[in-house]
Scaffold this motif. Structure first.
Motif, PDB file in Angstrom:
ATOM      1  N   ARG A 242      12.006  -4.853  -3.263  1.00  0.00           N
ATOM      2  CA  ARG A 242      12.545  -3.775  -3.291  1.00  0.00           C
ATOM      3  C   ARG A 242      12.225  -2.687  -3.965  1.00  0.00           C
ATOM      4  NH1 ARG A 242      15.804  -3.277  -9.509  1.00  0.00           N
ATOM      5  NH2 ARG A 242      13.062  -3.870  -9.821  1.00  0.00           N
ATOM      6  N   ARG A 243       9.955  -3.147  -4.037  1.00  0.00           N
ATOM      7  CA  ARG A 243       9.757  -2.118  -3.901  1.00  0.00           C
ATOM      8  C   ARG A 243       8.791  -1.551  -3.064  1.00  0.00           C
ATOM      9  NH1 ARG A 243       7.767  -5.838  -8.799  1.00  0.00           N
ATOM     10  NH2 ARG A 243       6.436  -6.998  -7.761  1.00  0.00           N
ATOM     11  N   SER A 244       8.690  -2.801  -1.816  1.00  0.00           N
ATOM     12  CA  SER A 244       8.253  -2.250  -0.443  1.00  0.00           C
ATOM     13  C   SER A 244       9.155  -1.564   0.420  1.00  0.00           C
ATOM     14  CB  SER A 244       8.404  -3.210   0.743  1.00  0.00           C
ATOM     15  OG  SER A 244      10.542  -4.235   0.186  1.00  0.00           O
ATOM     16  N   THR A 245      10.713  -1.608  -0.412  1.00  0.00           N
ATOM     17  CA  THR A 245      11.139  -0.722   0.915  1.00  0.00           C
ATOM     18  C   THR A 245      11.593   1.025   0.100  1.00  0.00           C
ATOM     19  OG1 THR A 245      13.835  -1.027  -0.902  1.00  0.00           O
ATOM     20  CG2 THR A 245      13.411  -2.466   1.554  1.00  0.00           C
ATOM     21  N   GLN A 246      11.033   0.856  -1.035  1.00  0.00           N
ATOM     22  CA  GLN A 246      10.982   2.049  -1.907  1.00  0.00           C
ATOM     23  C   GLN A 246       9.825   2.902  -1.799  1.00  0.00           C
ATOM     24  OE1 GLN A 246      11.826   1.047  -5.651  1.00  0.00           O
ATOM     25  NE2 GLN A 246      13.465   0.996  -5.445  1.00  0.00           N
ATOM     26  N   ASN A 247       8.646   1.919  -1.383  1.00  0.00           N
ATOM     27  CA  ASN A 247       7.354   2.625  -1.316  1.00  0.00           C
ATOM     28  C   ASN A 247       7.700   3.075  -0.181  1.00  0.00           C
ATOM     29  OD1 ASN A 247       4.543   3.757  -0.969  1.00  0.00           O
ATOM     30  ND2 ASN A 247       3.577   1.189  -1.964  1.00  0.00           N
ATOM     31  N   ASN A 248       6.389   4.500  -0.322  1.00  0.00           N
ATOM     32  CA  ASN A 248       6.696   4.647   1.871  1.00  0.00           C
ATOM     33  C   ASN A 248       5.443   4.807   2.214  1.00  0.00           C
ATOM     34  OD1 ASN A 248       9.791   5.359   1.888  1.00  0.00           O
ATOM     35  ND2 ASN A 248       9.601   7.066   0.577  1.00  0.00           N
ATOM     36  N   ILE A 249       4.091   4.681   1.342  1.00  0.00           N
ATOM     37  CA  ILE A 249       3.021   4.593   1.602  1.00  0.00           C
ATOM     38  C   ILE A 249       2.556   3.041   2.203  1.00  0.00           C
ATOM     39  CG2 ILE A 249       0.623   5.185   1.126  1.00  0.00           C
ATOM     40  CD1 ILE A 249       1.459   7.113  -1.069  1.00  0.00           C
ATOM     41  N   THR A 250       2.165   3.080   3.556  1.00  0.00           N
ATOM     42  CA  THR A 250       1.779   1.368   3.732  1.00  0.00           C
ATOM     43  C   THR A 250       0.638   1.397   3.409  1.00  0.00           C
ATOM     44  OG1 THR A 250       0.528   2.677   6.286  1.00  0.00           O
ATOM     45  CG2 THR A 250       3.025   2.488   5.715  1.00  0.00           C
ATOM     46  N   LYS A 251      -0.406  -0.797   3.597  1.00  0.00           N
ATOM     47  CA  LYS A 251      -0.682  -0.387   3.724  1.00  0.00           C
ATOM     48  C   LYS A 251      -2.239   0.014   4.221  1.00  0.00           C
ATOM     49  CE  LYS A 251      -3.634  -4.979   2.674  1.00  0.00           C
ATOM     50  NZ  LYS A 251      -4.856  -4.379   3.087  1.00  0.00           N
ATOM     51  N   GLU A 252      -2.408   0.597   5.024  1.00  0.00           N
ATOM     52  CA  GLU A 252      -3.206   1.255   6.224  1.00  0.00           C
ATOM     53  C   GLU A 252      -3.356   2.480   5.419  1.00  0.00           C
ATOM     54  OE1 GLU A 252      -3.832   2.373  10.886  1.00  0.00           O
ATOM     55  OE2 GLU A 252      -2.058   2.118   9.925  1.00  0.00           O
ATOM     56  N   THR A 253      -2.320   3.376   4.567  1.00  0.00           N
ATOM     57  CA  THR A 253      -2.699   4.514   4.323  1.00  0.00           C
ATOM     58  C   THR A 253      -2.929   4.344   3.249  1.00  0.00           C
ATOM     59  OG1 THR A 253      -0.442   5.608   5.770  1.00  0.00           O
ATOM     60  CG2 THR A 253      -1.153   6.711   3.668  1.00  0.00           C
ATOM     61  N   MET A 254      -3.072   3.300   2.119  1.00  0.00           N
ATOM     62  CA  MET A 254      -3.362   3.504   1.628  1.00  0.00           C
ATOM     63  C   MET A 254      -5.012   2.898   1.864  1.00  0.00           C
ATOM     64  SD  MET A 254      -1.347   3.660  -1.621  1.00  0.00           S
ATOM     65  CE  MET A 254      -2.350   2.998  -2.720  1.00  0.00           C
ATOM     66  N   ASP A 255      -5.330   2.504   2.355  1.00  0.00           N
ATOM     67  CA  ASP A 255      -6.491   1.406   2.597  1.00  0.00           C
ATOM     68  C   ASP A 255      -7.314   2.733   3.413  1.00  0.00           C
ATOM     69  OD1 ASP A 255      -6.538  -0.933   2.426  1.00  0.00           O
ATOM     70  OD2 ASP A 255      -6.574  -1.671   4.373  1.00  0.00           O
ATOM     71  N   ILE A 256      -7.009   4.331   3.345  1.00  0.00           N
ATOM     72  CA  ILE A 256      -7.829   5.046   4.222  1.00  0.00           C
ATOM     73  C   ILE A 256      -7.760   6.080   2.873  1.00  0.00           C
ATOM     74  CG2 ILE A 256      -7.306   7.766   5.242  1.00  0.00           C
ATOM     75  CD1 ILE A 256      -5.890   5.970   7.708  1.00  0.00           C
TER      76      ILE A 256
END
Length: 264
Positions: A242-256
């Motif tokens: 449920r959290r993964s579908t609600q979170n529009n920020i990808t891991k790659e974006t978070m790393d940047i």
């Protein structure tokens, strides 16, 4: 939060439950200690009754949050180690959990207004009809067809869909039992009590080659003296999906963004 210690008895129960859950979830003590910010070896010392250390209430809550299980589980429940069949399904769901967190497994959220696009076999499990109980009276709801418990079993919220092993579809969702009727239940002042479908459960289904749904796992904890690990495993999976579908920020974006934030 103050470091209120649990009793020796509750500490022992909590640490036993923690050991079972961590072994089944594939989480090491070091991972858990790092996850809640305590020193290496602290959990081992807590589990040894001769050390005279008791688990604190705030640490219990942190551990439950880290494990993604309900609050007060560790010291209130009696959790039993799973039998081999359950153990196999838990391993499957924990792999799904890890792959979802690592963004290797993608889930699609299917909202209620799009249930009509689900495979035809879905209509063999749920039917859309007008509710008769006080909770949803008169509303069109997704109601389980084959329920024989005497209570009404509704679909709650969205359905989550993904594909595994050669494109086989898997569906994860939540259902809720209606547990009261405001026409017969009243508070101490005579006011009707508005019941909700609070008795909620989680189910994991797989679409098989014959285009039928087969149940992989479910979460039905009520009334059981011993709580099953599979119940917590499917709930953990539902939470992360449920959290993964609600979170529009990808891991790659978070790393940047993290790299930018830490720049001088």
């Amino acid at each position: 939060m103050p470091r209120i210690p649990l009793s020796e008895e509750n500490t022992e129960k909590a640490m036993n439950n923690l050991d079972i859950l961590m072994r089944c979830f594939g989480i090491s003590k070091k991972e858990a200690e790092n996850g809640v910010g305590i020193s290496s070896g602290y959990l081992t010392r807590l589990a040894n009754p001769t050390n005279g250390k008791n688990l604190s209430f705030d640490l219990q809550l942190k551990l439950e949050k880290f494990l993604d299980i309900p609050q007060f589980t560790l010291n209130n429940e009696d959790i039993e180690y799973p039998e081999s069949d359950d153990e196999f399904i838990i391993k499957v769901m924990e792999k799904m959990n890890r792959q979802t967190r690592d963004e290797e497994l993608k889930w699609k959220e299917i909202k209620e207004e799009h249930f009509g696009a689900l495979p035809a076999a879905w209509n063999e499990i749920f039917t859309i009809e007008a509710a008769e109980d006080a909770l949803y009276k008169g509303e069109m709801v997704n109601l389980r067809k084959d329920d024989s418990s005497g209570t009404l079993n509704y679909m709650v919220g969205s359905i989550f869909e993904t594909s595994i092993a050669d494109g086989n579809k898997v569906y994860l969702f939540e259902t809720g039992y209606s547990v009261g009727d405001i026409e017969t239940d009243y508070d101490e002042y005579g006011n009707p009590i508005p019941y909700r479908a609070l008795d909620c459960h989680f189910e994991l289904l797989m679409m098989t080659e014959d285009n039928n749904f087969r149940k992989v796992a479910d979460d039905y904890r009520c009334g059981a003296p011993k709580k099953k690990v599979i119940s917590y495993s499917i709930q953990r999976l539902y939470n992360v999906v449920r959290r993964s579908t609600q979170n529009n920020i990808t891991k790659e974006t978070m790393d940047i963004l993290s790299k930018y934030l830490n720049e001088e």
